[in-house]
Design a protein around this motif. Structure first.
Motif, short mmCIF file in Angstrom:
data_model
loop_
_atom_site.label_atom_id
_atom_site.label_comp_id
_atom_site.label_asym_id
_atom_site.label_seq_id
_atom_site.Cartn_x
_atom_site.Cartn_y
_atom_site.Cartn_z
N VAL A 7 0.84 -1.20 0.00
CA VAL A 7 0.00 0.00 0.00
C VAL A 7 0.87 1.25 0.00
O VAL A 7 2.08 1.18 0.24
CB VAL A 7 -0.95 0.06 1.22
N ASP A 8 0.24 2.37 -0.26
CA ASP A 8 0.96 3.64 -0.31
C ASP A 8 0.60 4.49 0.90
O ASP A 8 -0.57 4.56 1.29
CB ASP A 8 0.58 4.36 -1.60
N ALA A 9 1.58 5.17 1.48
CA ALA A 9 1.37 5.93 2.72
C ALA A 9 0.63 7.25 2.50
O ALA A 9 -0.07 7.72 3.39
CB ALA A 9 2.72 6.24 3.36
N LEU A 10 0.80 7.86 1.32
CA LEU A 10 0.30 9.24 1.17
C LEU A 10 -0.71 9.37 0.03
O LEU A 10 -1.82 8.90 0.14
CB LEU A 10 1.50 10.19 1.04
N TRP A 11 -0.30 9.94 -1.12
CA TRP A 11 -1.28 10.21 -2.19
C TRP A 11 -1.01 9.40 -3.46
O TRP A 11 -1.45 9.77 -4.55
CB TRP A 11 -1.29 11.71 -2.53
N GLY A 12 -0.28 8.33 -3.34
CA GLY A 12 -0.09 7.42 -4.47
C GLY A 12 0.97 7.88 -5.45
O GLY A 12 1.81 8.74 -5.15
N ALA A 32 -0.89 -12.69 -7.75
CA ALA A 32 -0.97 -11.29 -7.29
C ALA A 32 -2.36 -10.78 -7.62
O ALA A 32 -2.87 -11.02 -8.72
CB ALA A 32 0.08 -10.42 -7.97
N VAL A 33 -2.99 -10.11 -6.66
CA VAL A 33 -4.36 -9.63 -6.87
C VAL A 33 -4.41 -8.13 -6.64
O VAL A 33 -3.85 -7.62 -5.67
CB VAL A 33 -5.35 -10.37 -5.93
N ARG A 34 -5.08 -7.43 -7.56
CA ARG A 34 -5.25 -5.98 -7.42
C ARG A 34 -6.34 -5.70 -6.41
O ARG A 34 -7.44 -6.25 -6.46
CB ARG A 34 -5.64 -5.36 -8.77
N ALA A 35 -6.01 -4.83 -5.44
CA ALA A 35 -6.98 -4.27 -4.52
C ALA A 35 -7.15 -2.80 -4.90
O ALA A 35 -6.67 -2.39 -5.96
CB ALA A 35 -6.45 -4.42 -3.09
N GLY A 36 -7.81 -2.02 -4.06
CA GLY A 36 -7.93 -0.59 -4.34
C GLY A 36 -9.23 -0.27 -5.06
O GLY A 36 -10.18 -1.05 -5.02
N ASN A 40 -9.01 3.99 -12.00
CA ASN A 40 -8.47 5.34 -11.81
C ASN A 40 -6.98 5.26 -11.46
O ASN A 40 -6.26 6.24 -11.55
CB ASN A 40 -9.26 6.12 -10.75
N ALA A 41 -6.52 4.07 -11.05
CA ALA A 41 -5.11 3.89 -10.71
C ALA A 41 -4.28 3.72 -11.97
O ALA A 41 -4.73 3.13 -12.94
CB ALA A 41 -4.96 2.65 -9.86
N GLY A 42 -3.08 4.22 -11.94
CA GLY A 42 -2.18 3.98 -13.07
C GLY A 42 -0.84 3.55 -12.53
O GLY A 42 -0.23 4.26 -11.76
N ALA A 43 -0.40 2.34 -12.90
CA ALA A 43 0.92 1.89 -12.46
C ALA A 43 1.79 1.81 -13.69
O ALA A 43 1.35 1.36 -14.74
CB ALA A 43 0.81 0.53 -11.79
N GLY A 174 -2.32 -2.80 -3.62
CA GLY A 174 -3.29 -1.73 -3.40
C GLY A 174 -3.17 -0.67 -4.49
O GLY A 174 -2.29 -0.74 -5.35
N SER A 175 -4.08 0.30 -4.45
CA SER A 175 -3.95 1.41 -5.41
C SER A 175 -4.21 2.73 -4.68
O SER A 175 -4.57 2.73 -3.51
CB SER A 175 -4.89 1.22 -6.60
N GLN A 176 -3.97 3.82 -5.38
CA GLN A 176 -4.07 5.17 -4.79
C GLN A 176 -3.16 5.27 -3.56
O GLN A 176 -2.11 4.65 -3.52
CB GLN A 176 -5.53 5.51 -4.43
N GLY A 177 -3.62 6.00 -2.53
CA GLY A 177 -2.77 6.19 -1.35
C GLY A 177 -3.65 6.41 -0.13
O GLY A 177 -4.79 6.87 -0.24
#
Ligand code: IMP
Ligand code: MG
Length: 355
Positions: A7-12, A32-36, A40-43, A174-177
């Protein structure tokens, strides 16, 4: 053997995609499974030959050829994006979507683009995620199981991630932050449409918490934010340009606002919410370009040594790796990575199929 939550601590926009692909290779993850939230997420991941892999729906861990990938039932699925990624990455034989995922339609995207509040005030990615989640909550959404084109990939991803985590290494990406969390950010309405913490990620994929081995929290050395809302220690655009460290969003192409350091009080709060067992410190080459010439933990530069100490104090967790460049292998491991992932002892979980 167990699941690693990323996961991300702040704003992704901190390199969850790179971390997920790197760790998948390092521990040879089986799944591996996407959560979030959703698309809207972009990796993005930059390969050794400078090819850029861009993904919005499936976890980038597919870059390890033994890793199967899936989308958890709490994540919104845009069938066009899902099928495009399967096609581009050629992973049709190892990609899954949970039958219960709510579907983002063209209509959701159109409504979001026309929504002045989301567009002008919030700075939404306008990818239909908010409208789709709202239909899901109102129980008018279509689910993945009812979309003919998705049929070959539809399965019980919750069952898969629990089964796989009990016998092998898995990843929940995870996604975003955390600070964009709907109900935990103090910046509402400048948030996304659901929570983005480790607990939310575990829930998004239906994983039993007893199968969690590691919670890795990504901390971006120079945190960024796209869209509106507060950003402590924000830099002037001119200074970002002077240092040559501009960034643009993967989904929207918008320039990212940047801070010159992470806010330690916010990191402490985020760490309280996420309970990290380890920290991955990213974008270190933006913080101190001299780190690009370093290849082992003994050579870490003094500005980064100080940052690592500050981050460890604020989060109460060890920094296990830092990145020193944009490519997938530009990573300096600080902890003994394979050993770290083998420390977990399995507590025992009853696994049963749904009907
Ligand atoms: P939405 O979730 O697309 O409506 O966007 C709401 C807010 O969250 C906006 O400020 C977006 O810029 C931000 N946001 C959504 N997804 C991401 C992401 O993957 N990375 C960074 N910011 C995001
Ligand atoms: Mg959720």
């Amino acid at each position: 053997m167990s699941a690693t939550i990323i996961v991300d601590a702040l704003w992704g926009d901190s390199g969850k995609g790179k971390a997920s692909a790197y760790i998948a290779r390092r521990i040879d993850a089986s799944l591996a499974v996407r959560a979030g939230i959703g698309t809207n997420a972009g990796a993005s991941v930059v390969l050794e030959d400078d090819t850029v892999i861009r993904a919005r729906q499936l976890p980038t861990a597919w870059l390890n050829k033994n890793t199967e990938v899936g989308v958890g039932s709490g994540v919104l699925v845009d069938p066009t994006v899902f099928l495009d990624e399967i096609d581009r990455f050629d992973i049709g034989d190892r990609a899954y979507v949970d039958s219960r995922c709510a579907v983002i339609t063209k209509e959701h995207i159109r409504k979001e683009i026309e929504d002045q509040h989301l567009n002008k005030k919030i700075g939404s990615t306008l990818t239909g995620n908010g409208y789709a989640r709202s239909d899901f909550v109102l129980r008018t959404a279509t689910q993945a199981k009812d979309v003919p084109e998705l049929q070959p990939y539809v399965t019980d991803v919750a069952l898969k991630i629990n089964e796989a985590s009990a016998r092998s290494h898995t990843i929940v990406q995870g996604s975003q932050g955390t600070m964009l969390s709907l109900a935990l950010s103090t910046d509402y309405p400048y948030t996304t449409s659901d929570n983005c913490t480790s607990a939310a990620a575990i829930d998004d994929v239906g994983l039993n918490w007893q199968l969690v081995g590691q919670v890795l929290m990504i901390v971006k050395a120079m945190p960024s934010r796209v869209g509106a809302g507060p950003l402590p220690h924000e830099m002037e655009l001119i200074d970002i340009e002077k240092r040559g460290i501009e960034e643009r969003g993967v989904v929207t192409g918008r320039p990212r606002r940047k801070a010159d350091r992470p806010d330690l009080d916010l990191l402490k709060y985020s760490s309280m919410l996420n309970g990290p067992t380890g920290i991955i410190l990213t974008f270190c080459d933006h913080y101190d370009p001299d780190i690009m010439a370093v290849s082992s933990r003994d050579g870490i530069t003094s500005p980064l040594k100080k940052l690592i100490a500050d981050v460890e104090r604020a989060t109460g967790a060890p920094v296990i790796m830092i990145d020193n460049g944009k490519r997938l292998d530009d990573i300096i491991e600080i902890a003994e990575i394979p050993e770290l992932f083998n420390q977990y002892s399995y507590r025992g979980v009853n696994i049963g199929a749904s009907h």
